[in-house]
Motif scaffolding. Structure first.
Motif, PDB file in Angstrom:
ATOM      1  N   ASP A  81       0.694  -1.200   0.151  1.00  0.00           N
ATOM      2  CA  ASP A  81      -0.069  -0.128  -0.090  1.00  0.00           C
ATOM      3  C   ASP A  81       0.921   1.254  -0.197  1.00  0.00           C
ATOM      4  O   ASP A  81       0.445   2.366   0.019  1.00  0.00           O
ATOM      5  N   LEU A  82       2.222   1.268   0.203  1.00  0.00           N
ATOM      6  CA  LEU A  82       2.977   2.341   0.425  1.00  0.00           C
ATOM      7  C   LEU A  82       3.573   3.069  -0.933  1.00  0.00           C
ATOM      8  O   LEU A  82       3.568   1.915  -2.056  1.00  0.00           O
ATOM      9  N   ILE A  83       3.989   3.837  -1.020  1.00  0.00           N
ATOM     10  CA  ILE A  83       4.310   4.350  -2.154  1.00  0.00           C
ATOM     11  C   ILE A  83       5.726   5.215  -1.609  1.00  0.00           C
ATOM     12  O   ILE A  83       5.877   5.457  -0.726  1.00  0.00           O
ATOM     13  N   PRO A  84       6.543   5.710  -2.672  1.00  0.00           N
ATOM     14  CA  PRO A  84       7.940   6.360  -2.457  1.00  0.00           C
ATOM     15  C   PRO A  84       7.860   7.463  -1.541  1.00  0.00           C
ATOM     16  O   PRO A  84       6.721   8.476  -1.899  1.00  0.00           O
ATOM     17  N   GLY A  85       8.481   7.616  -0.618  1.00  0.00           N
ATOM     18  CA  GLY A  85       8.513   8.708   0.568  1.00  0.00           C
ATOM     19  C   GLY A  85       7.570   8.427   1.584  1.00  0.00           C
ATOM     20  O   GLY A  85       7.748   9.144   2.800  1.00  0.00           O
ATOM     21  N   ASP A  86       7.246   7.064   1.735  1.00  0.00           N
ATOM     22  CA  ASP A  86       6.424   6.552   2.889  1.00  0.00           C
ATOM     23  C   ASP A  86       7.443   6.016   4.020  1.00  0.00           C
ATOM     24  O   ASP A  86       8.644   5.727   3.612  1.00  0.00           O
ATOM     25  N   VAL A  87       6.766   5.676   5.126  1.00  0.00           N
ATOM     26  CA  VAL A  87       7.784   5.214   6.210  1.00  0.00           C
ATOM     27  C   VAL A  87       7.339   3.719   6.724  1.00  0.00           C
ATOM     28  O   VAL A  87       6.029   3.447   6.870  1.00  0.00           O
ATOM     29  N   ILE A  88       8.396   2.757   6.796  1.00  0.00           N
ATOM     30  CA  ILE A  88       8.191   1.532   7.449  1.00  0.00           C
ATOM     31  C   ILE A  88       8.945   1.514   8.979  1.00  0.00           C
ATOM     32  O   ILE A  88      10.148   1.892   8.993  1.00  0.00           O
ATOM     33  N   CYS A  89       8.415   1.059   9.871  1.00  0.00           N
ATOM     34  CA  CYS A  89       8.880   0.933  11.388  1.00  0.00           C
ATOM     35  C   CYS A  89       9.021  -0.727  11.598  1.00  0.00           C
ATOM     36  O   CYS A  89       8.096  -1.403  11.387  1.00  0.00           O
ATOM     37  N   TYR A  90      10.113  -1.054  12.235  1.00  0.00           N
ATOM     38  CA  TYR A  90      10.384  -2.404  12.670  1.00  0.00           C
ATOM     39  C   TYR A  90      10.795  -2.626  14.094  1.00  0.00           C
ATOM     40  O   TYR A  90      11.227  -1.675  14.668  1.00  0.00           O
ATOM     41  N   ASP A  91       9.947  -3.529  14.336  1.00  0.00           N
ATOM     42  CA  ASP A  91      10.112  -4.154  15.750  1.00  0.00           C
ATOM     43  C   ASP A  91      10.813  -5.550  15.657  1.00  0.00           C
ATOM     44  O   ASP A  91      10.036  -6.653  15.285  1.00  0.00           O
ATOM     45  N   PHE A  92      11.942  -5.519  15.764  1.00  0.00           N
ATOM     46  CA  PHE A  92      12.632  -6.961  15.319  1.00  0.00           C
ATOM     47  C   PHE A  92      12.315  -7.982  16.033  1.00  0.00           C
ATOM     48  O   PHE A  92      12.416  -9.344  15.696  1.00  0.00           O
ATOM     49  N   GLN A  93      12.183  -7.798  17.454  1.00  0.00           N
ATOM     50  CA  GLN A  93      12.121  -8.736  18.478  1.00  0.00           C
ATOM     51  C   GLN A  93      10.405  -9.221  18.521  1.00  0.00           C
ATOM     52  O   GLN A  93      10.050 -10.066  19.111  1.00  0.00           O
ATOM     53  N   GLY A  94       9.842  -8.440  18.183  1.00  0.00           N
ATOM     54  CA  GLY A  94       8.242  -8.413  18.226  1.00  0.00           C
ATOM     55  C   GLY A  94       7.715  -8.276  19.664  1.00  0.00           C
ATOM     56  O   GLY A  94       6.698  -8.714  20.018  1.00  0.00           O
ATOM     57  N   ASN A  95       8.323  -7.451  20.413  1.00  0.00           N
ATOM     58  CA  ASN A  95       8.076  -7.250  21.866  1.00  0.00           C
ATOM     59  C   ASN A  95       7.357  -5.908  22.037  1.00  0.00           C
ATOM     60  O   ASN A  95       7.255  -5.489  23.158  1.00  0.00           O
ATOM     61  N   GLY A  96       7.019  -5.143  20.988  1.00  0.00           N
ATOM     62  CA  GLY A  96       6.253  -3.900  21.273  1.00  0.00           C
ATOM     63  C   GLY A  96       7.048  -2.714  21.007  1.00  0.00           C
ATOM     64  O   GLY A  96       6.590  -1.564  21.181  1.00  0.00           O
ATOM     65  N   ARG A  97       8.477  -2.918  21.016  1.00  0.00           N
ATOM     66  CA  ARG A  97       9.451  -1.592  20.967  1.00  0.00           C
ATOM     67  C   ARG A  97      10.063  -1.655  19.688  1.00  0.00           C
ATOM     68  O   ARG A  97      10.478  -2.627  19.415  1.00  0.00           O
ATOM     69  N   PHE A  98       9.891  -0.472  18.858  1.00  0.00           N
ATOM     70  CA  PHE A  98      10.565  -0.514  17.704  1.00  0.00           C
ATOM     71  C   PHE A  98      12.076  -0.107  17.618  1.00  0.00           C
ATOM     72  O   PHE A  98      12.429   0.925  18.278  1.00  0.00           O
ATOM     73  N   ASP A  99      12.445  -0.692  16.682  1.00  0.00           N
ATOM     74  CA  ASP A  99      14.034  -0.583  16.810  1.00  0.00           C
ATOM     75  C   ASP A  99      14.958   0.119  15.498  1.00  0.00           C
ATOM     76  O   ASP A  99      15.605   0.589  15.480  1.00  0.00           O
ATOM     77  N   HIS A 100      13.815   0.315  14.423  1.00  0.00           N
ATOM     78  CA  HIS A 100      14.423   0.593  13.266  1.00  0.00           C
ATOM     79  C   HIS A 100      13.178   1.411  12.443  1.00  0.00           C
ATOM     80  O   HIS A 100      12.108   1.208  12.515  1.00  0.00           O
ATOM     81  N   ASN A 101      13.657   2.452  11.484  1.00  0.00           N
ATOM     82  CA  ASN A 101      13.023   2.928  10.503  1.00  0.00           C
ATOM     83  C   ASN A 101      13.613   3.142   9.109  1.00  0.00           C
ATOM     84  O   ASN A 101      14.890   3.125   9.084  1.00  0.00           O
TER      85      ASN A 101
END
Length: 281
Positions: free
Chosen positions: A214-234
């Motif tokens: 659904d995303l297009i250039p200029g949008d943002v993805i956030c990553y929670d690598f551990q799946g513990n609710g705290r996001f580590d990366h964008n």
């Protein structure tokens, strides 16, 4: 350093006996019907320490991988910091350098600020954001501080280059802002930007989407690598492939045109969770 060249040639050519980022990348490419055509690499040594007969060497590996999907070719690039020990012309303890988490002293969420009506909307220039992302993907704009964990600082710069207005400027837990002396947590901390995007109602804001496609250039993805609710990366979306899947750019492990899922990352776990944000709506 010939011994390091031989190490990487052996790594890429031999059949891996255990799962690692390279085996996951090859599986990912097979799933996407993508062929790896050519791999180029350059190592840049930046620190050497001696302990008796042993050297500890830190370097950055710049990988440039030519990919082919259907009739389309593209380059994926990464700059990855590594460290190894060298004794009697033998490499040991070769590892990717891990970065201390940015989250230790940051709040869970950044609060919003009420703004004037004329700041409630902005025209987001996606082309300008992507152009900035591609220009600075493997270097650092001297107008901003460089962080050890730089992914969110980089994404914030891209968003600001696209016209996103800063809000706030004193309380680090409120708004989204940067100046030479200080900055908001939402500007530089992955978890805080994730919550800012989902909660902001004026200026920079994000509309959560259901899927990466659904995303297009200029949008943002956030990553929670551990799946513990705290996001580590964008990351920031810079293009899409033939299947409508995003390519992203990022800092920390500097990357350009990387497939969005990060299954080939050393930080990846099967519990990984994502948030997908449309910017400017």
């Amino acid at each position: 350093m010939d011994i390091l060249v031989n190490f990487w040639e052996d790594f890429f050519q031999k059949e891996q006996q255990e799962e690692n980022w390279w085996t996951r990348k090859k599986v990912l490419c097979q799933r996407r019907n993508v062929s790896i055509v050519r791999i180029q690499g350059e190592g840049h040594l930046y620190q050497e320490l001696r302990y008796g007969n042993t050297k500890q060497i830190d370097y950055v590996l710049h990988l440039k991988i030519l990919m082919k999907q259907a009739d389309n070719f593209y380059f994926e690039e990464q700059s990855i910091p590594y460290q190894f020990q060298l004794e009697n012309d033998t490499i040991s303890n070769h590892k990717e350098l891990s970065i201390v988490s940015e989250q230790a002293t940051s709040p869970v969420k950044s609060e919003m600020l009420e703004r004037n009506v004329d700041e409630s909307r902005f025209g987001y220039d996606r082309l300008a954001a992507v152009k900035y992302a591609n220009h600075w993907w493997n270097s650092y704009n001297p107008a901003y501080r460089k962080f050890d964990v730089d992914c969110t600082n980089y994404v914030s710069q891209c968003l600001h280059a696209g016209g996103a207005p800063m809000t706030g400027g004193q309380d680090r837990s409120k708004g989204w802002w940067y100046n030479s002396a200080s900055w908001s947590f939402s500007w530089a901390v992955a978890h805080s930007l994730r919550w800012y995007l989902s909660g902001s109602t004026s200026g920079l804001k994000g509309k959560e989407m259901e899927a990466a496609t659904d995303l297009i250039p200029g949008d943002v993805i956030c990553y929670d690598f551990q799946g513990n609710g705290r996001f580590d990366h964008n990351t920031i979306v810079v293009a899409k492939d033939g299947n409508g899947e995003p390519f992203v750019n990022a800092h920390t492990s500097n990357s350009r045109n990387r497939y969005w899922s990060y299954e080939d990352s050393t930080a990846y776990t099967p519990n990984i969770a994502y948030k997908f944000f449309r910017i400017g709506e």
